[in-house]
Design a protein around this motif. Sequence first.
Motif, PDB file in Angstrom:
ATOM      1  N   UNK A   1       0.828  -1.203   0.000  1.00  0.00           N
ATOM      2  CA  UNK A   1       0.000   0.000   0.000  1.00  0.00           C
ATOM      3  C   UNK A   1       0.865   1.256   0.000  1.00  0.00           C
ATOM      4  N   UNK A   2       1.941   1.219   0.775  1.00  0.00           N
ATOM      5  CA  UNK A   2       2.851   2.366   0.839  1.00  0.00           C
ATOM      6  C   UNK A   2       3.522   2.616  -0.513  1.00  0.00           C
ATOM      7  N   UNK A   3       3.948   1.545  -1.152  1.00  0.00           N
ATOM      8  CA  UNK A   3       4.620   1.677  -2.445  1.00  0.00           C
ATOM      9  C   UNK A   3       3.665   2.189  -3.520  1.00  0.00           C
ATOM     10  N   UNK A   4       2.444   1.679  -3.519  1.00  0.00           N
ATOM     11  CA  UNK A   4       1.457   2.136  -4.502  1.00  0.00           C
ATOM     12  C   UNK A   4       1.081   3.599  -4.275  1.00  0.00           C
ATOM     13  N   UNK A   5       1.017   3.996  -3.017  1.00  0.00           N
ATOM     14  CA  UNK A   5       0.696   5.383  -2.700  1.00  0.00           C
ATOM     15  C   UNK A   5       1.748   6.317  -3.291  1.00  0.00           C
ATOM     16  N   UNK A   6       3.011   5.917  -3.203  1.00  0.00           N
ATOM     17  CA  UNK A   6       4.090   6.712  -3.792  1.00  0.00           C
ATOM     18  C   UNK A   6       3.996   6.690  -5.320  1.00  0.00           C
ATOM     19  N   UNK A   7       3.841   5.488  -5.873  1.00  0.00           N
ATOM     20  CA  UNK A   7       3.867   5.321  -7.327  1.00  0.00           C
ATOM     21  C   UNK A   7       2.798   6.154  -8.014  1.00  0.00           C
ATOM     22  N   UNK A   8       1.587   6.118  -7.482  1.00  0.00           N
ATOM     23  CA  UNK A   8       0.447   6.704  -8.177  1.00  0.00           C
ATOM     24  C   UNK A   8       0.237   8.187  -7.869  1.00  0.00           C
ATOM     25  N   UNK A   9       1.220   8.794  -7.221  1.00  0.00           N
ATOM     26  CA  UNK A   9       1.239  10.255  -7.132  1.00  0.00           C
ATOM     27  C   UNK A   9       1.810  10.866  -8.415  1.00  0.00           C
ATOM     28  N   UNK A  10       2.503  10.063  -9.205  1.00  0.00           N
ATOM     29  CA  UNK A  10       3.054  10.481 -10.499  1.00  0.00           C
ATOM     30  C   UNK A  10       3.919  11.743 -10.366  1.00  0.00           C
ATOM     31  N   UNK A  11       4.851  11.678  -9.423  1.00  0.00           N
ATOM     32  CA  UNK A  11       5.790  12.799  -9.217  1.00  0.00           C
ATOM     33  C   UNK A  11       7.228  12.317  -9.331  1.00  0.00           C
ATOM     34  N   UNK A  12       7.430  11.218 -10.043  1.00  0.00           N
ATOM     35  CA  UNK A  12       8.721  10.556 -10.017  1.00  0.00           C
ATOM     36  C   UNK A  12       9.776  11.134 -10.936  1.00  0.00           C
ATOM     37  N   UNK A  13      11.018  10.895 -10.542  1.00  0.00           N
ATOM     38  CA  UNK A  13      12.199  11.145 -11.381  1.00  0.00           C
ATOM     39  C   UNK A  13      12.964   9.825 -11.446  1.00  0.00           C
ATOM     40  N   UNK A  14      13.704   9.580 -12.543  1.00  0.00           N
ATOM     41  CA  UNK A  14      14.401   8.294 -12.682  1.00  0.00           C
ATOM     42  C   UNK A  14      15.481   8.107 -11.629  1.00  0.00           C
ATOM     43  N   UNK A  15      15.639   6.859 -11.196  1.00  0.00           N
ATOM     44  CA  UNK A  15      16.618   6.537 -10.157  1.00  0.00           C
ATOM     45  C   UNK A  15      17.953   6.156 -10.770  1.00  0.00           C
TER      46      UNK A  15
END
Length: 272
Positions: free
Chosen positions: A258-272
């Motif tokens: 749930x924590x990982x999905x919450x981060x993922x689906x905010x769509x604020x990512x930059x490549x790692x």
Amino acid sequence: MATGELLSVCGCKGIRTCLRCEDGKSEQHLLQKNDPIRYDFVYDPVIKSAVREENGVRQSFQFPGVFLWESFVSADEERELVAAMDENVWRQSQSGRRKQDFGPKVNFKKQKVRAGDFTGLPAVSCCLVDRMRQKPLLASFKPVEQCNLDYDPIRGSAIDPHLDDSWLWGEHLVTINLLSNTVLTMSLDQGWEDMDTGEVRVAVHLPRRSLVVLFGEARHRWKHAICRNDVHGRRVCSTFRELSAEFLPGGEQEKLGSELLDIALKFKGTPL
């Protein structure tokens, strides 16, 4: 980027190779790497079968677990997506590919996963995920990882036959194919059903700007690959992966999922 720059670095390890690190390899090695792939069947998305013609006789067998969505994105969207990717750093990967990762920190050998520096999927993917979910097959699809890959024949880009992990990643593997047509090679080492011919290879033609989903038998039993001879120009793809049941409601690691999905689906990512 100039050709010389493309060949100046290499991310290959172990048995993986690209055109740069194959310098000095044996002639036999190079022949094996560059031989055209023999396809036993071609996937027909209309009848969902693997088909071939032999001596004027049509042979086929049902090939479950592949869904092809042609023209998933428009030409304008393709330009915008690739431009957005090219604004970020492409990191060298194995077999002549470059990559951008948006996902949690994973140790598959120890089966450990944590958020790490993960800040979500990229903003440009929000509308793509919404569009995917319009299809019944992907109505509940919630990607937790996106991997962008850049293929180029100048580097001898490819990916060997493999099965994606099923401890962390769930039922559906979703890939958007951009910039050029290619072939997804599906292979089974021991033959299929009543066929006793050893390895069987099925060519799944991926048109430019299409989306392909692997699930069921095609996800868990058939290996998939992109062969060097099927990369004819620059090809960029985005693969989206969902969580396995262990990380979903009712699973042993539901809270972490749930924590990982919450981060993922905010769509604020930059490549790692």
